[in-house]
Design an enzyme around this catalytic site. Structure first.
Site, PDB file in Angstrom:
ATOM      1  N   GLU A 299      -7.265  -9.589   2.294  1.00  0.00           N
ATOM      2  CA  GLU A 299      -6.952 -10.329   1.068  1.00  0.00           C
ATOM      3  C   GLU A 299      -8.183 -10.510   0.185  1.00  0.00           C
ATOM      4  O   GLU A 299      -8.077 -10.478  -1.051  1.00  0.00           O
ATOM      5  CB  GLU A 299      -6.334 -11.687   1.408  1.00  0.00           C
ATOM      6  CG  GLU A 299      -5.058 -11.625   2.237  1.00  0.00           C
ATOM      7  CD  GLU A 299      -4.007 -10.696   1.663  1.00  0.00           C
ATOM      8  OE1 GLU A 299      -3.885 -10.627   0.426  1.00  0.00           O
ATOM      9  OE2 GLU A 299      -3.313 -10.036   2.449  1.00  0.00           O
ATOM     10  N   GLU A 321      -3.193  -1.747  -1.908  1.00  0.00           N
ATOM     11  CA  GLU A 321      -2.913  -1.956  -0.497  1.00  0.00           C
ATOM     12  C   GLU A 321      -3.620  -0.964   0.419  1.00  0.00           C
ATOM     13  O   GLU A 321      -4.076  -1.332   1.503  1.00  0.00           O
ATOM     14  CB  GLU A 321      -1.400  -1.924  -0.260  1.00  0.00           C
ATOM     15  CG  GLU A 321      -0.630  -2.968  -1.055  1.00  0.00           C
ATOM     16  CD  GLU A 321      -1.134  -4.389  -0.839  1.00  0.00           C
ATOM     17  OE1 GLU A 321      -1.853  -4.646   0.152  1.00  0.00           O
ATOM     18  OE2 GLU A 321      -0.831  -5.254  -1.670  1.00  0.00           O
TER      19      GLU A 321
END
Length: 878
Positions: A299, A321
């Site tokens: 994150e 991602e």
């Protein structure tokens, strides 16, 4: 690009002022959203995104609009104006109200139990990918970036958080307080975040002076210490790597009681599922510590790669991602945050392995999928975007090298981060940056890895030698399919070639752009084997001459190959066997060559293949009964039981992280291989009884769920005791283990009870699928029961999930339908979903059915092999 469903370019947002007043007990909120817009051409109406919002009024520059019309299907609202609005800057304002839903999407509510046992409500947001429109009207597209100034009015005893630090606080004297926040940098709507609740927190400061806080449930601040430690290390590492300091004044993390994903990278305010952030360092398993570290590192990588530089449109989602998935393995390959965890070896099994498994199906998709409507993006939020994306980033790193890889990202002139900061970029922009830094044809190489479905099998057809030290590898490539289908396409990949032998280490042999090549490799002269894809840098399969396989088996037994290559060799052999490209008996020779293996990262791959094969054999018909029994017995005797004996059930003070992880993994395999072993069942039951009596050390978190399964295998009457633990244990991680354990319920009545519990309000939506996922793999009877329960209670499953994200139903489909290895089962599943369509889950259903058909074909291959004789001979020889 021209056919994308986007809002008209005639009006662009520049700045939002969003003020929200919560009515928490009413599950609602009221909002005022003022947007500074740049009108590019005269307009008589302005259309914004809005979903489930009720509008009271709208105005432009203080003049009321005629009315606001709502298009529910398009999720838009249009303000009709009194007259044409001229070109230039204007202020658009909406007064509206919305719903604090329980769908874990948009602005939503969560329930939790405080330390005094009281039920409480809190509110938080989850906007990715297109749910900011559930909270405020605006341009809910990643390219339409703007700055934000926000304010939250909520009960005075609650903490209000947003992306930026608070700027002021006003107490209204009526039990509510408005917290205002500083203006944000320019960013996409999906990264805005609000959290309102009661928290404790721990804090630290990065080397560059950024305040980092970890918010936890009240009374449990210590549970945030490990995540905080990971966050400090990560921000410091990224500041150095990217050479662009983290651009916000603070970096908050918050554990949310109900959360659909693992975490969300909101800029400056990352939200987490509780099990992916909160850690009790006294009892946490090594796997849990590793998971929390991975998620935090992932994150925080997004704070640069995704937040500072954002994909231009959803088809480049993998830019976010895939890169963050690669980074989560330790932030830097040369200097990982936790070197003792051997995360790059684990990456081969966990990330690359998942990518190859899914991408070998015809129902897979390219990394870059053309997206017309943003709602389509949910179906590509899968292992291709994350795991294959991360794998191709790892491949680029191997090809261009560490220096040029980092150089292409850093703040040097026209490097990726510098050029596109606070803006948007495409996949080609990233390739161009690495190509410029390295001088290598990155763009040409990577286009066929990201824009094509699938991957190649690289075949070593033979080694040519002239009797001297010279040798060449004769290579070919074709697309690999899980079921061994012929390559019916002209797809070709630019394959980076790395090879090794017993005498030579990993050697780069350049790039192979065509279907065939003969490549000089002097190290192959006289070598008993040549390991292709040495280091496992590329997400592909490797096939060798059958005559070379015994030499590989011997190399495995001698631990001659490094762990990464032992992992890759076994993974390839398993896939090639399933595809019919490797004789099953030869595969068994490779698999059981790992007897005595002592590397924990390699053992993860061994266990993955043992569990995969026993699932395939168990999922077949009665013709495989003898094979199933023999394989189960030999796997237990040769591999599982000796390893359990080696690591033991009891943790030791001197245990390394990977030793603890191995203990948990191998004991977790006992329900599949030793569920009829009286000694194993007795030991699990003994520890369970001690744990219930208060001895928390008797049942480490590493293998709690496995122990519950074994206890139920020994005595179905203990079901109520496992259920009681679910009701009483305080940590969500422990309760999750109970749900997984209940999935092993051994009777029809108890299976119904477990699945009905999952559908009840006693189990949170975020957790309810764990029971089905566990049950379908417990036994043939349990698998059939799970599928029958899903069919009979289909409406209840749909009601439980409602309008939440499609990933929840994807998990249920996996739990209800997988585990079969027959064409008949595949046909039954297809017929059911034809009659009961799930449009948002069509890809997952197709992938599940295709995997079942592939397993069915594999079973036929196994039955025609000498596997039974091979297994019987090995058992007799022991």
């Amino acid at each position: 690009m021209g056919d994308r469903v986007v809002l008209p370019p005639s009006v662009e947002p520049k700045h939002y002022d969003v003020s929200l007043s919560l009515r928490l007990e009413e599950h609602a909120f009221d909002g005022v959203c003022e947007i500074v817009v740049d009108v590019k051409e005269p307009v008589s109406s302005i259309t914004v995104h809005a979903k489930e919002l009720t509008f009271a009024s709208a105005s432009v520059d203080g003049a009321a609009a005629v009315k606001v019309t709502v298009d529910e299907e398009a999720t838009t609202a249009t303000a009709l104006l009194m007259g044409p609005l001229k070109v230039g800057e204007h202020r658009l304002a909406f007064v509206y109200s919305g719903v604090l839903n329980n769908l874990m999407a948009g602005f939503y509510r969560s329930t939790y139990t405080d330390i005094d046992g009281n039920k409480k409500l809190m509110a938080s947001t989850q906007f990715e990918s297109i749910d900011a429109r559930r909270c405020f009207p605006g341009w809910d597209e990643p390219r339409r970036k703007a700055t934000f100034t926000c304010a939250l009015r909520c009960p005075s005893h609650m903490t209000a958080l947003s992306n930026m630090p608070e700027s002021r606080r006003k107490n209204h004297g009526d039990g509510t307080t408005t917290t205002s926040f500083m203006e944000s940098p320019r960013m996409s709507t999906y990264l805005l975040c609000f959290v309102v609740g009661e928290f404790d927190h721990v804090s630290a400061v990065s080397k560059n002076g950024v305040l980092i806080r970890a918010f936890t449930p009240p009374g449990k601040p210590e549970l945030g210490e490990f995540a905080l430690r990971c966050a400090v290390k990560s921000l410091d590492a990224y500041d150095e790597t990217f050479q662009i300091p983290y651009p916000l004044p603070k970096s908050d993390m918050v554990a949310i009681p109900e959360f659909a994903a693992g975490a969300m990278e909101n800029w400056g305010l990352v939200t987490y599922r509780e099990v992916d952030m909160l850690v009790d360092l006294k009892t946490a398993s090594s796997r849990q510590l590793q998971r929390v570290a991975e998620v935090v590192i992932h994150e925080l990588a997004h704070q640069w790669f995704g937040n500072l530089v954002t994909m231009e449109w959803w088809e480049d989602l993998w830019l976010n991602e895939g890169f963050a998935t690669w980074m989560e393995t330790g932030a830097r390959p040369r200097r990982p945050l936790y070197p003792e965890w051997s995360m790059w070896e684990q990456f081969i099994t966990d990330m690359q392995g998942r990518a190859l498994q899914l991408d070998a199906l015809r129902s897979s998709h390219p990394i870059q999928v053309p997206i017309k409507n943003a709602e389509e993006v949910e179906q590509v939020f899968d292992a291709i975007s994350y795991c294959k994306g991360g794998s191709v980033v790892r491949m680029v790193h191997a090809v261009v090298g560490e220096t040029d890889f980092v150089g292409g990202l850093r703040a040097s002139a026209r490097a990726y981060m510098k050029e596109f900061q606070y803006g948007n970029a495409t996949t080609d922009d990233l390739w161009a940056a690495w190509e410029k830094a390295s001088g290598k044809p990155v763009r040409d190489m990577m286009n066929n890895w990201t824009k094509q479905t699938g991957f190649p099998v690289l075949e070593l057809e033979k080694v040519e030698a002239d009797g001297s030290l010279a040798a060449s590898l004769v290579l070919s490539q074709r697309r690999f399919f899980a079921d061994g289908a012929a390559d019916d396409a002209a797809a070709t990949w630019t394959v980076p070639l790395f090879a090794a032998t017993a005498a030579s280490g990993e050697t780069s042999l350049g790039l192979m752009p065509g279907k065939a090549a003969t490549v000089a490799f002097g190290g192959a002269a006289g070598a008993p084997y040549v390991k292709l894809n040495a280091g496992q840098h590329a997400p592909l399969r490797c096939k060798y001459p059958d005559a070379m396989m015994p030499a590989f088996a011997e190399a495995i037994r001698r631990r001659e190959l490094p762990p990464a290559d032992r992992i890759g060799l076994l993974s390839d052999a398993a896939a090639l066997s399933r595809a019919g490209d490797l004789d099953f008996a030869l595969y068994l020779e490779i698999l059981f060559a790992f007897e005595g293996e002592d590397d924990a990262t390699v053992w993860s791959q061994v266990l993955a293949q043992l569990l995969g094969l026993i699932k395939t054999l168990r999922g077949a018909d009665d013709r495989c009964a003898g094979l199933y029994a023999a394989f189960k017995k030999l796997a237990s005797a040769a591999l599982i039981a000796p390893t359990v004996a080696s690591v033991g059930w009891d943790p030791k003070d001197e245990d390394a992280h990977l030793t603890k992880k191995l203990r948990g993994e191998v004991i977790s395999a006992l329900p599949s291989f030793c569920d009829d072993d009286a000694a194993v069942l007795a030991e699990a039951t003994r520890r369970f009884d001690l744990f219930k009596a208060g001895d928390k050390d008797a049942l480490p978190a590493e293998y709690q769920s496995a122990a519950y399964k074994l206890v139920l295998a020994a005595d179905a009457g203990r079901y109520a005791e496992v259920k009681a633990l679910y009701d009483s244990l305080p940590l969500n991680e422990e309760r999750k283990s109970c749900l997984v354990g209940l999935g092993a319920a051994p009777t029809p009545e108890l299976r119904d009870a477990a699945l009905d519990l999952a559908l009840s309000e006693d189990v949170k939506l975020q957790d309810f699928f764990y029971v089905a996922l566990s049950m379908h793999g417990s036994s043939v009877a349990a698998r059939d029961h799970t599928w029958a329960h899903f069919r009979e209670n289909f409406a209840k499953y749909q009601a439980k999930i409602g309008d939440s994200g499609s990933s929840l139903m994807d998990a249920v489909v996996t739990g209800a339908c997988s585990g079969y290895s027959s064409e008949a089962a595949a046909a039954e599943i297809v017929a059911f979903f034809d009659a009961n369509p799930l449009p948002r889950n069509e890809r997952k259903i197709s992938q599940t059915v295709e995997a079942i058909k592939s397993s069915a074909k594999y079973v036929e291959t196994i039955l025609q092999s000498d596997a039974q004789a091979w297994l019987d001979a090995k058992l007799k020889a022991r």
